[in-house]
Design an enzyme around this catalytic site. Structure first.
Site, mmCIF file in Angstrom:
data_model
loop_
_atom_site.group_PDB
_atom_site.id
_atom_site.type_symbol
_atom_site.label_atom_id
_atom_site.label_comp_id
_atom_site.label_asym_id
_atom_site.label_seq_id
_atom_site.Cartn_x
_atom_site.Cartn_y
_atom_site.Cartn_z
ATOM 1 N N ASP A 123 1.146 -1.073 0.060
ATOM 2 C CA ASP A 123 0.100 -0.033 0.045
ATOM 3 C C ASP A 123 0.921 1.177 -0.045
ATOM 4 O O ASP A 123 1.550 1.674 1.052
ATOM 5 C CB ASP A 123 -1.058 -0.122 1.401
ATOM 6 C CG ASP A 123 -1.852 1.158 1.369
ATOM 7 O OD1 ASP A 123 -2.720 1.376 0.568
ATOM 8 O OD2 ASP A 123 -1.430 2.145 2.033
ATOM 9 N N TYR B 106 2.931 9.747 0.136
ATOM 10 C CA TYR B 106 4.009 9.011 0.989
ATOM 11 C C TYR B 106 5.333 9.067 0.615
ATOM 12 O O TYR B 106 6.426 8.788 1.359
ATOM 13 C CB TYR B 106 3.702 7.491 1.421
ATOM 14 C CG TYR B 106 2.240 7.029 1.786
ATOM 15 C CD1 TYR B 106 1.615 8.193 2.267
ATOM 16 C CD2 TYR B 106 1.681 5.725 1.442
ATOM 17 C CE1 TYR B 106 0.265 7.691 2.891
ATOM 18 C CE2 TYR B 106 0.651 5.531 1.993
ATOM 19 C CZ TYR B 106 -0.188 6.404 2.605
ATOM 20 O OH TYR B 106 -1.389 6.204 3.191
HETATM 21 N N1 NAP Z 1 -5.788 5.621 3.576
HETATM 22 C C1 NAP Z 1 -5.177 6.690 4.742
HETATM 23 O O1 NAP Z 1 -5.766 7.778 4.705
HETATM 24 C C2 NAP Z 1 -4.118 5.639 5.423
HETATM 25 C C3 NAP Z 1 -3.945 6.518 6.481
HETATM 26 C C4 NAP Z 1 -2.868 5.901 7.502
HETATM 27 C C5 NAP Z 1 -2.105 4.817 7.204
HETATM 28 N N2 NAP Z 1 -2.628 4.113 5.996
HETATM 29 C C6 NAP Z 1 -1.847 3.033 5.439
HETATM 30 O O2 NAP Z 1 -1.990 2.107 6.396
HETATM 31 C C7 NAP Z 1 -0.598 1.637 6.858
HETATM 32 C C8 NAP Z 1 -0.705 1.208 8.371
HETATM 33 O O3 NAP Z 1 -1.284 1.989 9.066
HETATM 34 P P1 NAP Z 1 -0.436 2.842 10.576
HETATM 35 O O4 NAP Z 1 1.166 2.506 10.068
HETATM 36 O O5 NAP Z 1 -1.168 3.833 10.685
HETATM 37 O O6 NAP Z 1 -0.693 1.669 11.635
HETATM 38 P P2 NAP Z 1 -0.475 0.140 12.161
HETATM 39 O O7 NAP Z 1 -0.293 -0.557 10.898
HETATM 40 O O8 NAP Z 1 -1.673 -0.057 12.880
HETATM 41 O O9 NAP Z 1 0.601 0.378 13.078
HETATM 42 C C9 NAP Z 1 1.945 0.612 12.896
HETATM 43 C C10 NAP Z 1 2.716 0.334 14.204
HETATM 44 O O10 NAP Z 1 2.593 -0.783 14.700
HETATM 45 C C11 NAP Z 1 4.125 -1.357 14.922
HETATM 46 N N3 NAP Z 1 3.860 -3.051 14.588
HETATM 47 C C12 NAP Z 1 3.602 -3.504 13.714
HETATM 48 N N4 NAP Z 1 3.634 -4.831 13.719
HETATM 49 C C13 NAP Z 1 3.622 -5.109 15.045
HETATM 50 C C14 NAP Z 1 3.525 -6.165 16.053
HETATM 51 N N5 NAP Z 1 3.547 -7.538 15.655
HETATM 52 N N6 NAP Z 1 3.698 -5.728 17.313
HETATM 53 C C15 NAP Z 1 3.777 -4.779 17.625
HETATM 54 N N7 NAP Z 1 4.086 -3.640 16.996
HETATM 55 C C16 NAP Z 1 3.826 -3.633 15.659
HETATM 56 C C17 NAP Z 1 4.865 -0.689 13.860
HETATM 57 O O11 NAP Z 1 6.382 -0.849 14.084
HETATM 58 P P3 NAP Z 1 7.382 -1.461 13.637
HETATM 59 O O12 NAP Z 1 7.510 -1.016 12.254
HETATM 60 O O13 NAP Z 1 8.720 -1.270 14.386
HETATM 61 O O14 NAP Z 1 7.128 -2.825 13.696
HETATM 62 C C18 NAP Z 1 4.358 0.523 13.875
HETATM 63 O O15 NAP Z 1 4.896 1.351 14.836
HETATM 64 C C19 NAP Z 1 0.181 2.608 6.602
HETATM 65 O O16 NAP Z 1 1.827 2.292 6.524
HETATM 66 C C20 NAP Z 1 -0.295 3.185 5.229
HETATM 67 O O17 NAP Z 1 0.276 2.402 4.291
HETATM 68 C C21 NAP Z 1 -3.555 4.749 5.068
#
Ligand code: NAP
Length: 467
Positions: A83, A88
């Protein structure tokens, strides 16, 4: 729930095939498709999509070479769905990872990968959509994306991509014109499927009313602490697949919270099942029929996040998760400067901010009223007893602003006192006097929220000019 057509996650169409160019390199020796244990869903477009995606962004963003090698690691451990978005700055590093994966034979053809990208709001002008997608494809080094989404039902003035954006740059969103251009992207074969992001039921209804090609996906924030039941139900009815961003609550980032990863409910279930909290949180999303878009740049956690198949949550466990407290906190900073998020359809319907007679936040109160966001006031008594002696008046004043009071007292007498604020009112003169109280905020928010790379670059931006 398993793959809708019973086959594992090779990404090809169930009906006709694409005429879009493919990067297949047939002479490379290919390893077996490691993405096969991730089920896929057949979208309304007829294309298959793996039901776990790697989120490619974070803040601060690592250097491009680090990103490319991180995405390559993800491909190695089994991710096939990525994604990205124009906003980004990860399209180019992802494109390099795809090319390198093909070169190394980690995947046999471009078609083994599913790439999602998004149209940013500055390009949400009918004449800019196709050029924006072509720019995305150039950065990715690909002939097509598998899924192209409108990032948000928001149009900004043409120009540089900035986030958070300025209120003055927001223009009325041209839903019809923008979607027609998205449909053209699909007809031209530049995007196999098209969809939206951050659309609520109302916006989806408006879109469906005139769409020739219905949106295949709505990518929205969904997790155990923000379950969006109504929206998920609505999307199911309309054949729109939900992709869940921040599935782990974006713990550790300014736009997230620890509500998912610190959930006692998920923790109990994880312990009982011998799984991690993250796995339970992601499995819950899968069992809602949605695709988790989860970001991890750590190899161990990337693997952990894929191990959510071949077991399931019981009815009792699902029931417990459904009772998780819900909070749509979009980063603590958001509560201070809601104006920046005007017209984001899933902005909070409730916001908790520091608010008291000595920090009256008049502009914020008016803004929230206009936009149907209910405010709750923390530190209603100034937190450190600064307003003591006039508790009832201070709390009544908050109530008269149409704001809910969140007051702490562990003293029985004062607990009682703090709810004796109804059945009487402040006079116009008294309200006028209160409006003249010297304003002084207690919580030292600057240190937390103002930085060159943070959501707010200056104090003035943080306080919407109210300091
Ligand atoms: N469409 C939109 O408006 C929108 C908005 C926000 C995000 N997004 C997309 O959604 C993706 C993911 O969302 P997000 O980054 O906001 O939140 P998320 O995936 O809920 O959380 C990411 C965080 O969780 C940690 N993490 C991942 N796996 C883990 C595990 N097994 N145990 C403990 N911690 C863990 C990661 O750290 P580590 O990397 O250190 O593991 C990072 O700090 C983004 O990268 C983007 O592509 C889209």
């Amino acid at each position: 729930m398993e793959d809708a057509d019973g086959s594992p996650g090779n990404i090809n169409r169930t009906s006709s095939s694409s005429s879009a160019p493919s990067l297949s390199i047939s002479w490379v020796h290919c390893v077996p498709n490691m993405g096969e244990n991730v089920p896929s869903v057949v979208l309304s477009s007829g294309w298959k999509m793996p039901m776990v995606a790697l989120g490619t962004t974070t803040e601060p963003l690592p250097p491009p070479q680090v990103l490319t090698s991180t995405y390559l690691t993800a491909i190695e451990v089994g991710y096939r769905h990525f994604d990205t978005a124009a906003l980004y700055n990860t399209e180019e590093p992802l494109g390099h990872a795809v090319a390198e994966a093909l070169r190394r034979g980690l995947v046999c053809t471009r078609d083994d990968l599913f790439i999602t990208s998004k149209l940013w709001c500055t390009d949400a002008h009918p004449d800019l959509v196709i050029p924006a997608l072509k720019n995305t494809l150039r950065k990715l080094g690909l002939g097509y994306v598998d899924l192209y989404l409108i990032h948000s039902p928001t149009r900004l003035k043409k120009g540089e991509m900035v986030y958070p954006f300025n209120k003055e740059d927001i223009l009325p969103f041209d839903m019809r014109g923008t979607w027609e251009a998205m449909e053209e992207c699909s007809r031209l074969g530049l995007a196999k499927s098209i969809g939206v992001s951050n659309f609520d039921c109302e916006k989806l209804s408006q879109l469906l009313a005139h769409a020739t090609i219905p949106p295949a996906v709505n990518q929205v924030k969904v997790n155990a602490s923000w379950q969006e039941r109504k929206l998920i139900e609505f999307c199911k009815e309309k054949g729109i697949h939900v992709c869940a961003w921040s599935p782990l609550g974006a713990n550790g980032s300014w736009w997230g919270s620890n509500s998912v990863m610190n959930s006692p409910i998920l923790n109990d279930i994880a312990l009982a099942k011998g799984k991690t909290i993250a796995q339970v949180a992601l499995r819950w999303i899968y069992e809602q029929g949605a695709t988790a878009v989860v970001k991890s740049f750590n190899e161990g956690r990337m693997k952990e996040n894929l191990q959510i198949f071949g077991w399931e949550l019981s009815g009792e466990e699902l029931n417990k998760i459904s009772q998780s407290p819900q909070s749509r906190v979009f980063g603590s900073g958001k509560s201070f400067s809601l104006a920046k998020f005007l017209d984001w359809t899933n902005y909070p319907k409730r916001s908790l901010v520091e608010l008291n007679v000595a920090w009256q936040q008049k502009k914020l109160i008016d803004f929230c009223k206009e936009n149907g966001i209910h405010l709750c006031a923390w530190s209603p008594l100034g937190a450190y007893g600064t307003l003591r002696g006039s508790n009832a008046v201070a709390l009544r004043w908050i109530y008269e602003q149409g704001v809910s009071v969140v007051v702490k007292s562990f003293n029985k007498g004062r607990m009682k006192e703090n709810i004796q604020i109804f059945g009487w009112e402040l006079s116009g003169e008294e309200l006028n006097k209160i409006s003249q109280i010297l304003q002084q905020r207690v919580f030292p928010a600057e240190e937390l929220f103002v930085s060159a790379k943070g959501p707010y670059k200056s104090l003035d931006e943080l306080w919407d000019g109210e300091i």
